[in-house]
Scaffold this motif. Structure first.
Motif, PDB file in Angstrom:
ATOM      1  N   UNK A  50     112.418  36.561  49.566  1.00 28.43           N
ATOM      2  CA  UNK A  50     111.131  37.225  49.366  1.00 28.43           C
ATOM      3  C   UNK A  50     109.985  36.576  50.115  1.00 28.43           C
ATOM      4  N   UNK A  51     110.139  35.320  50.541  1.00 24.15           N
ATOM      5  CA  UNK A  51     109.054  34.628  51.237  1.00 24.15           C
ATOM      6  C   UNK A  51     108.064  33.988  50.288  1.00 24.15           C
ATOM      7  N   UNK A  52     108.435  33.771  49.020  1.00 24.24           N
ATOM      8  CA  UNK A  52     107.549  33.149  48.036  1.00 24.24           C
ATOM      9  C   UNK A  52     107.302  31.690  48.425  1.00 24.24           C
ATOM     10  N   UNK A  53     106.046  31.359  48.734  1.00 27.80           N
ATOM     11  CA  UNK A  53     105.683  30.037  49.257  1.00 27.80           C
ATOM     12  C   UNK A  53     105.965  28.900  48.271  1.00 27.80           C
ATOM     13  N   UNK A  54     105.894  29.164  46.970  1.00 27.80           N
ATOM     14  CA  UNK A  54     106.014  28.083  45.983  1.00 27.80           C
ATOM     15  C   UNK A  54     107.369  27.395  46.018  1.00 27.80           C
ATOM     16  N   UNK A  55     108.425  28.139  46.311  1.00 31.03           N
ATOM     17  CA  UNK A  55     109.769  27.578  46.227  1.00 31.03           C
ATOM     18  C   UNK A  55     110.443  27.394  47.578  1.00 31.03           C
ATOM     19  N   UNK A  56     109.723  27.635  48.665  1.00 30.12           N
ATOM     20  CA  UNK A  56     110.314  27.421  49.985  1.00 30.12           C
ATOM     21  C   UNK A  56     110.471  25.929  50.250  1.00 30.12           C
ATOM     22  N   UNK A  57     111.404  25.546  51.107  1.00 26.68           N
ATOM     23  CA  UNK A  57     111.503  24.135  51.502  1.00 26.68           C
ATOM     24  C   UNK A  57     110.223  23.707  52.228  1.00 26.68           C
ATOM     25  N   UNK A  58     109.965  22.416  52.267  1.00 28.02           N
ATOM     26  CA  UNK A  58     108.718  21.900  52.847  1.00 28.02           C
ATOM     27  C   UNK A  58     108.548  22.315  54.307  1.00 28.02           C
ATOM     28  N   UNK A  59     109.620  22.434  55.053  1.00 33.24           N
ATOM     29  CA  UNK A  59     109.506  22.784  56.476  1.00 33.24           C
ATOM     30  C   UNK A  59     109.018  24.214  56.680  1.00 33.24           C
ATOM     31  N   UNK A  60     109.141  25.083  55.670  1.00 33.08           N
ATOM     32  CA  UNK A  60     108.753  26.487  55.798  1.00 33.08           C
ATOM     33  C   UNK A  60     107.449  26.827  55.085  1.00 33.08           C
ATOM     34  N   UNK A  61     106.802  25.852  54.474  1.00 37.86           N
ATOM     35  CA  UNK A  61     105.596  26.135  53.693  1.00 37.86           C
ATOM     36  C   UNK A  61     104.343  26.125  54.548  1.00 37.86           C
ATOM     37  N   UNK A  62     103.361  26.855  54.083  1.00 38.91           N
ATOM     38  CA  UNK A  62     102.047  26.825  54.697  1.00 38.91           C
ATOM     39  C   UNK A  62     101.742  28.065  55.515  1.00 38.91           C
ATOM     40  N   UNK A  63     100.455  28.337  55.713  1.00 43.36           N
ATOM     41  CA  UNK A  63     100.063  29.540  56.444  1.00 43.36           C
ATOM     42  C   UNK A  63     100.451  29.502  57.921  1.00 43.36           C
ATOM     43  N   UNK A  64     100.441  28.307  58.535  1.00 42.14           N
ATOM     44  CA  UNK A  64     100.806  28.226  59.957  1.00 42.14           C
ATOM     45  C   UNK A  64     102.280  28.566  60.136  1.00 42.14           C
ATOM     46  N   UNK A  65     103.123  28.031  59.286  1.00 40.40           N
ATOM     47  CA  UNK A  65     104.569  28.309  59.389  1.00 40.40           C
ATOM     48  C   UNK A  65     104.852  29.785  59.101  1.00 40.40           C
ATOM     49  N   UNK A  66     104.117  30.374  58.144  1.00 38.31           N
ATOM     50  CA  UNK A  66     104.309  31.792  57.860  1.00 38.31           C
ATOM     51  C   UNK A  66     103.896  32.640  59.059  1.00 38.31           C
ATOM     52  N   UNK A  67     102.795  32.257  59.708  1.00 37.51           N
ATOM     53  CA  UNK A  67     102.365  32.986  60.904  1.00 37.51           C
ATOM     54  C   UNK A  67     103.412  32.868  62.010  1.00 37.51           C
ATOM     55  N   UNK A  68     103.967  31.664  62.192  1.00 38.67           N
ATOM     56  CA  UNK A  68     104.981  31.463  63.237  1.00 38.67           C
ATOM     57  C   UNK A  68     106.194  32.352  62.963  1.00 38.67           C
ATOM     58  N   UNK A  69     106.636  32.391  61.709  1.00 41.31           N
ATOM     59  CA  UNK A  69     107.783  33.252  61.363  1.00 41.31           C
ATOM     60  C   UNK A  69     107.466  34.705  61.670  1.00 41.31           C
ATOM     61  N   UNK A  70     106.288  35.157  61.253  1.00 41.77           N
ATOM     62  CA  UNK A  70     105.912  36.553  61.504  1.00 41.77           C
ATOM     63  C   UNK A  70     105.766  36.829  62.998  1.00 41.77           C
ATOM     64  N   UNK A  71     105.222  35.875  63.742  1.00 35.67           N
ATOM     65  CA  UNK A  71     105.030  36.056  65.182  1.00 35.67           C
ATOM     66  C   UNK A  71     106.387  36.202  65.879  1.00 35.67           C
ATOM     67  N   UNK A  72     107.316  35.334  65.530  1.00 34.88           N
ATOM     68  CA  UNK A  72     108.652  35.384  66.144  1.00 34.88           C
ATOM     69  C   UNK A  72     109.375  36.666  65.733  1.00 34.88           C
ATOM     70  N   UNK A  73     109.244  37.058  64.471  1.00 34.43           N
ATOM     71  CA  UNK A  73     109.955  38.238  63.978  1.00 34.43           C
ATOM     72  C   UNK A  73     109.368  39.544  64.511  1.00 34.43           C
ATOM     73  N   UNK A  74     108.093  39.547  64.899  1.00 34.65           N
ATOM     74  CA  UNK A  74     107.459  40.795  65.334  1.00 34.65           C
ATOM     75  C   UNK A  74     107.692  41.089  66.814  1.00 34.65           C
ATOM     76  N   UNK A  75     108.248  40.138  67.551  1.00 35.55           N
ATOM     77  CA  UNK A  75     108.446  40.373  68.982  1.00 35.55           C
ATOM     78  C   UNK A  75     109.936  40.534  69.285  1.00 35.55           C
TER      79      UNK A  75
END
Length: 193
Positions: free
Chosen positions: A69-94
């Motif tokens: 689901x992308x719930x930030x509270x339970x993600x591993x530390x490497x995937x947390x934060x707004x910058x990491x979420x933006x990177x995931x969305x940026x990579x997934x949208x192209x």
């Protein structure tokens, strides 16, 4: 004397509480019993191991659900934060050529084992062309992503974002974790805070 008319209700009605907890408050006796049960120290190693196993199972279940689901509270530390979420969305949208990498590598492997010199050379050409195009795609991803992160998140550290984005882009889209939240070509929101 004051008389109550027959049209008045005999019991006052309490207004409904919006956003309540949805269950009655436990009595003191119940609350104390629950607190004692939580504070109960396991007496044997077997009980202690069972309690630790149950806690690990609950934590890993929450983490697996967060990966879907992308719930930030339970993600591993490497995937947390707004910058990491933006990177995931940026990579997934192209759309990137990297997503075609696995089929092309399988094709080059089949051609390499064909036995014909001409097909082996063709297989090697496909292999090296794929590797070259992937390297160029990752370099383009790096420069564009760093520019976007600097624009959207001024003052944030860009350390490790290229590696994170490259690893995510090298995976086929349906295998990525956390699961992609955007579709290819979808416009990303301006704010991620």
């Amino acid at each position: 004397m004051f008389r109550r008319s027959s049209s008045e209700p005999t019991t006052p009605t309490a207004p409904e509480k919006v956003g309540g907890k949805g269950r009655p408050t436990p009595s003191r006796k119940e609350a104390e019993a629950a607190a004692r049960a939580r504070a109960k120290v396991p007496r044997t190693r077997k009980e202690q191991a069972a309690a630790q196993r149950a806690a690990r199972g609950e934590t890993s279940q929450k983490m697996r659900q967060a990966m879907k689901t992308g719930d930030e509270r339970y993600l591993p530390a490497r995937d947390r934060g707004p910058v990491r979420r933006f990177i995931r969305d940026y990579v997934d949208s192209r759309f990137s050529f990297i997503e075609l990498m696995v089929p092309l590598l399988v094709l080059s492997m089949v051609l390499g084992y064909s036995g014909s010199d001409r097909l082996i050379r063709l297989g090697n050409t496909v292999l090296f062309s794929t590797i070259l195009v992937i390297a160029v795609d990752i370099l383009m991803l790096r420069f564009r992503l760093r520019r976007e992160v600097a624009r959207r998140f001024p003052g944030e550290s860009t350390k490790g974002i290229t590696f994170y984005a490259a690893l995510r882009s090298l995976q086929m889209k349906f295998l990525r974790l956390p699961k992609p939240q955007v579709k290819i070509g979808e416009k990303l929101p301006e704010t991620y805070r």
